[in-house]
Design a protein around this motif. Structure first.
Motif, PDB file in Angstrom:
ATOM      1  N   LYS A 131     -76.948  54.966 -31.033  1.00 40.18           N
ATOM      2  CA  LYS A 131     -75.863  55.733 -30.410  1.00 40.18           C
ATOM      3  C   LYS A 131     -75.348  56.820 -31.350  1.00 40.18           C
ATOM      4  CE  LYS A 131     -73.959  52.120 -27.495  1.00 40.18           C
ATOM      5  NZ  LYS A 131     -73.124  50.951 -27.747  1.00 40.18           N
ATOM      6  N   ILE A 132     -75.461  56.553 -32.656  1.00 38.84           N
ATOM      7  CA  ILE A 132     -74.871  57.459 -33.644  1.00 38.84           C
ATOM      8  C   ILE A 132     -75.675  57.379 -34.943  1.00 38.84           C
ATOM      9  CG2 ILE A 132     -73.186  55.679 -34.344  1.00 38.84           C
ATOM     10  CD1 ILE A 132     -71.110  57.908 -34.660  1.00 38.84           C
ATOM     11  N   LYS A 133     -75.739  58.496 -35.682  1.00 40.07           N
ATOM     12  CA  LYS A 133     -76.476  58.497 -36.959  1.00 40.07           C
ATOM     13  C   LYS A 133     -75.605  57.907 -38.063  1.00 40.07           C
ATOM     14  CE  LYS A 133     -79.174  62.671 -36.220  1.00 40.07           C
ATOM     15  NZ  LYS A 133     -78.792  64.064 -36.309  1.00 40.07           N
ATOM     16  N   VAL A 134     -76.260  57.390 -39.129  1.00 40.44           N
ATOM     17  CA  VAL A 134     -75.508  56.739 -40.215  1.00 40.44           C
ATOM     18  C   VAL A 134     -74.437  57.682 -40.777  1.00 40.44           C
ATOM     19  CG1 VAL A 134     -75.651  55.723 -42.528  1.00 40.44           C
ATOM     20  CG2 VAL A 134     -77.444  55.293 -40.881  1.00 40.44           C
ATOM     21  N   ILE A 135     -74.837  58.927 -41.083  1.00 43.30           N
ATOM     22  CA  ILE A 135     -73.877  59.864 -41.695  1.00 43.30           C
ATOM     23  C   ILE A 135     -72.712  60.109 -40.751  1.00 43.30           C
ATOM     24  CG2 ILE A 135     -73.541  62.244 -42.458  1.00 43.30           C
ATOM     25  CD1 ILE A 135     -76.099  62.121 -43.888  1.00 43.30           C
ATOM     26  N   ASP A 136     -73.020  60.259 -39.460  1.00 48.11           N
ATOM     27  CA  ASP A 136     -71.941  60.519 -38.505  1.00 48.11           C
ATOM     28  C   ASP A 136     -71.020  59.305 -38.376  1.00 48.11           C
ATOM     29  OD1 ASP A 136     -72.989  62.988 -38.133  1.00 48.11           O
ATOM     30  OD2 ASP A 136     -74.160  62.433 -36.365  1.00 48.11           O
ATOM     31  N   ALA A 137     -71.629  58.112 -38.422  1.00 44.43           N
ATOM     32  CA  ALA A 137     -70.823  56.893 -38.300  1.00 44.43           C
ATOM     33  C   ALA A 137     -69.860  56.787 -39.484  1.00 44.43           C
ATOM     34  CB  ALA A 137     -71.730  55.674 -38.261  1.00 44.43           C
ATOM     35  N   LEU A 138     -70.404  56.958 -40.690  1.00 45.20           N
ATOM     36  CA  LEU A 138     -69.553  56.842 -41.893  1.00 45.20           C
ATOM     37  C   LEU A 138     -68.540  57.986 -41.917  1.00 45.20           C
ATOM     38  CD1 LEU A 138     -72.326  55.924 -44.471  1.00 45.20           C
ATOM     39  CD2 LEU A 138     -70.556  54.400 -43.587  1.00 45.20           C
ATOM     40  N   SER A 139     -68.998  59.148 -41.502  1.00 48.28           N
ATOM     41  CA  SER A 139     -68.153  60.317 -41.546  1.00 48.28           C
ATOM     42  C   SER A 139     -66.983  60.194 -40.571  1.00 48.28           C
ATOM     43  CB  SER A 139     -69.051  61.506 -41.263  1.00 48.28           C
ATOM     44  OG  SER A 139     -68.369  62.572 -40.901  1.00 48.28           O
ATOM     45  N   SER A 140     -67.236  59.605 -39.393  1.00 50.21           N
ATOM     46  CA  SER A 140     -66.132  59.472 -38.434  1.00 50.21           C
ATOM     47  C   SER A 140     -65.079  58.521 -39.002  1.00 50.21           C
ATOM     48  CB  SER A 140     -66.644  58.950 -37.093  1.00 50.21           C
ATOM     49  OG  SER A 140     -67.096  57.623 -37.252  1.00 50.21           O
ATOM     50  N   ARG A 141     -65.539  57.527 -39.734  1.00 51.21           N
ATOM     51  CA  ARG A 141     -64.615  56.570 -40.327  1.00 51.21           C
ATOM     52  C   ARG A 141     -63.755  57.214 -41.428  1.00 51.21           C
ATOM     53  NH1 ARG A 141     -65.006  51.100 -39.889  1.00 51.21           N
ATOM     54  NH2 ARG A 141     -65.258  51.370 -37.701  1.00 51.21           N
ATOM     55  N   LEU A 142     -64.355  58.187 -42.123  1.00 49.62           N
ATOM     56  CA  LEU A 142     -63.693  58.721 -43.322  1.00 49.62           C
ATOM     57  C   LEU A 142     -63.179  60.144 -43.162  1.00 49.62           C
ATOM     58  CD1 LEU A 142     -66.375  57.351 -45.770  1.00 49.62           C
ATOM     59  CD2 LEU A 142     -64.036  56.521 -45.620  1.00 49.62           C
ATOM     60  N   SER A 143     -63.348  60.719 -41.978  1.00 51.58           N
ATOM     61  CA  SER A 143     -63.025  62.147 -41.839  1.00 51.58           C
ATOM     62  C   SER A 143     -61.546  62.430 -42.122  1.00 51.58           C
ATOM     63  CB  SER A 143     -63.407  62.644 -40.454  1.00 51.58           C
ATOM     64  OG  SER A 143     -62.662  61.923 -39.507  1.00 51.58           O
ATOM     65  N   GLY A 144     -60.683  61.479 -41.796  1.00 50.98           N
ATOM     66  CA  GLY A 144     -59.252  61.668 -42.051  1.00 50.98           C
ATOM     67  C   GLY A 144     -58.954  61.841 -43.531  1.00 50.98           C
ATOM     68  N   LEU A 145     -59.895  61.457 -44.379  1.00 50.97           N
ATOM     69  CA  LEU A 145     -59.692  61.555 -45.833  1.00 50.97           C
ATOM     70  C   LEU A 145     -60.242  62.853 -46.403  1.00 50.97           C
ATOM     71  CD1 LEU A 145     -60.522  57.981 -47.112  1.00 50.97           C
ATOM     72  CD2 LEU A 145     -58.486  59.282 -47.618  1.00 50.97           C
ATOM     73  N   LYS A 146     -60.567  63.798 -45.529  1.00 45.58           N
ATOM     74  CA  LYS A 146     -61.174  65.068 -45.930  1.00 45.58           C
ATOM     75  C   LYS A 146     -62.466  64.813 -46.712  1.00 45.58           C
ATOM     76  CE  LYS A 146     -59.522  69.574 -47.584  1.00 45.58           C
ATOM     77  NZ  LYS A 146     -58.445  70.191 -48.358  1.00 45.58           N
ATOM     78  N   ILE A 147     -63.146  63.730 -46.323  1.00 47.85           N
ATOM     79  CA  ILE A 147     -64.456  63.452 -46.915  1.00 47.85           C
ATOM     80  C   ILE A 147     -65.488  64.020 -45.947  1.00 47.85           C
ATOM     81  CG2 ILE A 147     -66.090  61.620 -47.523  1.00 47.85           C
ATOM     82  CD1 ILE A 147     -63.673  59.975 -48.477  1.00 47.85           C
ATOM     83  N   LEU A 148     -66.279  64.965 -46.418  1.00 41.44           N
ATOM     84  CA  LEU A 148     -67.178  65.698 -45.527  1.00 41.44           C
ATOM     85  C   LEU A 148     -68.556  65.044 -45.449  1.00 41.44           C
ATOM     86  CD1 LEU A 148     -66.339  69.247 -46.951  1.00 41.44           C
ATOM     87  CD2 LEU A 148     -65.304  68.110 -44.984  1.00 41.44           C
ATOM     88  N   PRO A 149     -69.298  65.313 -44.345  1.00 42.73           N
ATOM     89  CA  PRO A 149     -70.649  64.756 -44.230  1.00 42.73           C
ATOM     90  C   PRO A 149     -71.508  65.045 -45.465  1.00 42.73           C
ATOM     91  CG  PRO A 149     -70.004  65.786 -42.168  1.00 42.73           C
ATOM     92  CD  PRO A 149     -68.907  66.072 -43.145  1.00 42.73           C
ATOM     93  N   LYS A 150     -71.320  66.238 -46.082  1.00 46.36           N
ATOM     94  CA  LYS A 150     -72.155  66.548 -47.259  1.00 46.36           C
ATOM     95  C   LYS A 150     -71.811  65.623 -48.441  1.00 46.36           C
ATOM     96  CE  LYS A 150     -69.421  70.236 -49.332  1.00 46.36           C
ATOM     97  NZ  LYS A 150     -69.220  71.598 -49.666  1.00 46.36           N
TER      98      LYS A 150
END
Ligand SMILES: Nc1nc2c(ncn2[C@@H]2O[C@H](COP(=O)(O)OP(=O)(O)OP(=O)(O)O)[C@@H](O)[C@H]2O)c(=O)[nH]1
Ligand SMILES: [Mg+2]
Length: 415
Positions: free
Chosen positions: A174-193
């Motif tokens: 349903k979702i890629k690993v980076i996107d999954a982790l990124s959605s969890r952490l995006s509020g922390l200004k942690i970017l996919p890169k």
């Protein structure tokens, strides 16, 4: 001094974190000149203080022989002052991530920071709970460890919530690993890169999430924080003699480049005295000049003498300005560049000379700069002009420190 709203969300942001009662608010006040509550007891700051401080760099105006008229920054005597948002957070005690002391709300507040200044009481005159104790009796290295553990525990908590559910949605495609982790952490200004770099560094890129061990998750969070929220240690209270040995030890363990000895109290006193016209002093200076001794009380003279002997003569400066400059130029590896609309007279559309300075990561290309100025400018980019060297730059040309750049675009004209 500056209209904060105008700078908007793009302004660099630094958070002051640390154990309670170590001098965070004193440092904040010294950096921003805003009066805030400072007391010698734990938990003085409850709601974060927010203000503007300035990174100092040599402006290109002198090299180019022009009189500038800045808009997003200031230029005083050939020195550019670049605004940075500073957040002074509530202090921590062990167990904060589980709600001890003022709890973990502070961690929510540091979400948007590009980097952290970890303020430590290098004199060892506050115990692990922030209560005053005789200088030299508490080990500041234990505090650095405590704060690292608290921050780690909090991020781990955010990440591990519903871990198996997260793993399943990746597993089911349903979702890629980076996107999954990124959605969890995006509020922390942690970017996919940032996430992809941390995964890469640890060889976790192709490991299924439900096969990650607890150790994998911990190492991942540690690496991710190093990449996305680099920190520098402000070894505060350098005016107290007991700090000397502790600062040596802090440098030994954390690396000299990561530890800046500072005296927030001395900087605050010097800036206030300068503001009142009693001394000549500019942040970062290694000395000050008394303007008229007859205007100073015996106590003021004594305080200034102490600052000279205990701080400036030993450390070369109060260290406060160095903290900001080191974070942006050494840790975040930023460089200043000056975009102009008109390459001939170095102005913007309103005739201001060298209006803006941008801090951009080293390695930024001409086109990326165009995007930072305005999305449309990035989209309609044709080429850029390196104004100093009078040459054209293609979209992938890497910018250099203190470049003056004019973007030529298809629709919107130059910026
Ligand atoms: N000697 C010395 N004392 C300092 C220095 N900086 C701060 N202090 C003192 O440390 C005490 C605590 O200062 P604050 O700035 O309120 O500390 P804080 O970390 O913001 O504390 P909380 O908000 O309670 O977490 C005050 O008594 C300050 O005067 C310094 O550079 N040298
Ligand atoms: Mg405080």
């Amino acid at each position: 001094m500056y209209n904060v709203k105008k700078i908007g969300d793009n302004m660099p942001e630094v958070a002051l974190i640390g154990k309670t009662n170590v001098g965070k608010s004193t440092l904040f006040s010294a950096l921003t000149m805003l009066p805030v509550k400072i007391e010698s007891r734990p938990f003085t700051t409850i709601k974060p203080n927010v203000g503007i401080a300035y990174i100092k760099v040599k402006c290109v105006c002198q090299e180019l022989g022009v009189k500038d008229n800045p808009r997003n920054s200031l230029c005083i005597n050939g020195v550019r002052y670049i605004p940075v948002k500073i957040i002074d957070l509530a202090g921590l005690v062990p167990g904060a991530h589980e709600g001890r002391g003022l709890g973990n709300k502070f961690l929510d507040e540091m979400r948007n920071a590009d980097a952290l200044i970890h303020v430590v009481d290098a004199s060892g005159s506050t115990d692990s709970e922030g209560r005053p104790c005789p200088p030299g009796t508490h080990d500041p290295l234990a505090d650095v460890k405590m704060i690292e553990e608290e921050v780690m525990a909090w991020v781990l908590g955010v990440l591990k919530r519903d871990w198996s559910k997260l793993a399943r949605s990746v597993e089911h495609g349903k979702i890629k690993v980076i996107d999954a982790l990124s959605s969890r952490l995006s509020g922390l200004k942690i970017l996919p890169k940032h996430i992809s770099q941390a995964l890469d560094d640890l060889g976790l890129t192709n490991k299924k999430l439900d096969h990650w061990s607890d150790e994998d998750v911990k190492l991942f969070v540690k690496r991710l924080m190093e990449i996305s929220k680099p920190f520098i240690i402000a070894a505060n209270k350098s005016d107290v003699p007991e700090s000397l040995e502790n600062i040596r030890r802090l440098k030994e363990v954390y690396g000299a480049e990561n530890v800046v000895p500072c005296s927030a109290e001395a900087e605050l006193a010097l800036r206030r005295a300068a503001e009142k016209g009693l001394i000549e002093y500019s942040p970062g200076d290694s000395s000050f000049k008394i303007i008229d001794e007859s205007k100073l009380s015996p106590q003021q003279l004594k305080a200034l003498k102490t600052i000279k002997e205990r701080v400036l003569d030993i450390w070369g400066s109060t260290g406060v300005q160095e903290l900001l400059n080191k974070i942006y130029f050494n840790k975040l590896n930023m460089i200043p560049v000056y975009p102009v609309a008109n390459p001939n007279d170095l102005t913007d559309g309103e005739g201001r000379v060298l209006p803006d300075v941008f801090l951009v990561p080293r390695g930024t290309t001409a086109r990326e700069l165009a995007y930072m100025i305005h999305t449309e400018l990035g989209e309609s980019f044709i080429y850029a002009i390196d104004v100093k060297r009078k040459i054209r730059l293609g979209e992938n040309s890497i910018l250099n420190e203190n470049d003056v750049i004019s973007i030529v675009a298809a629709k919107k004209g130059r910026k």
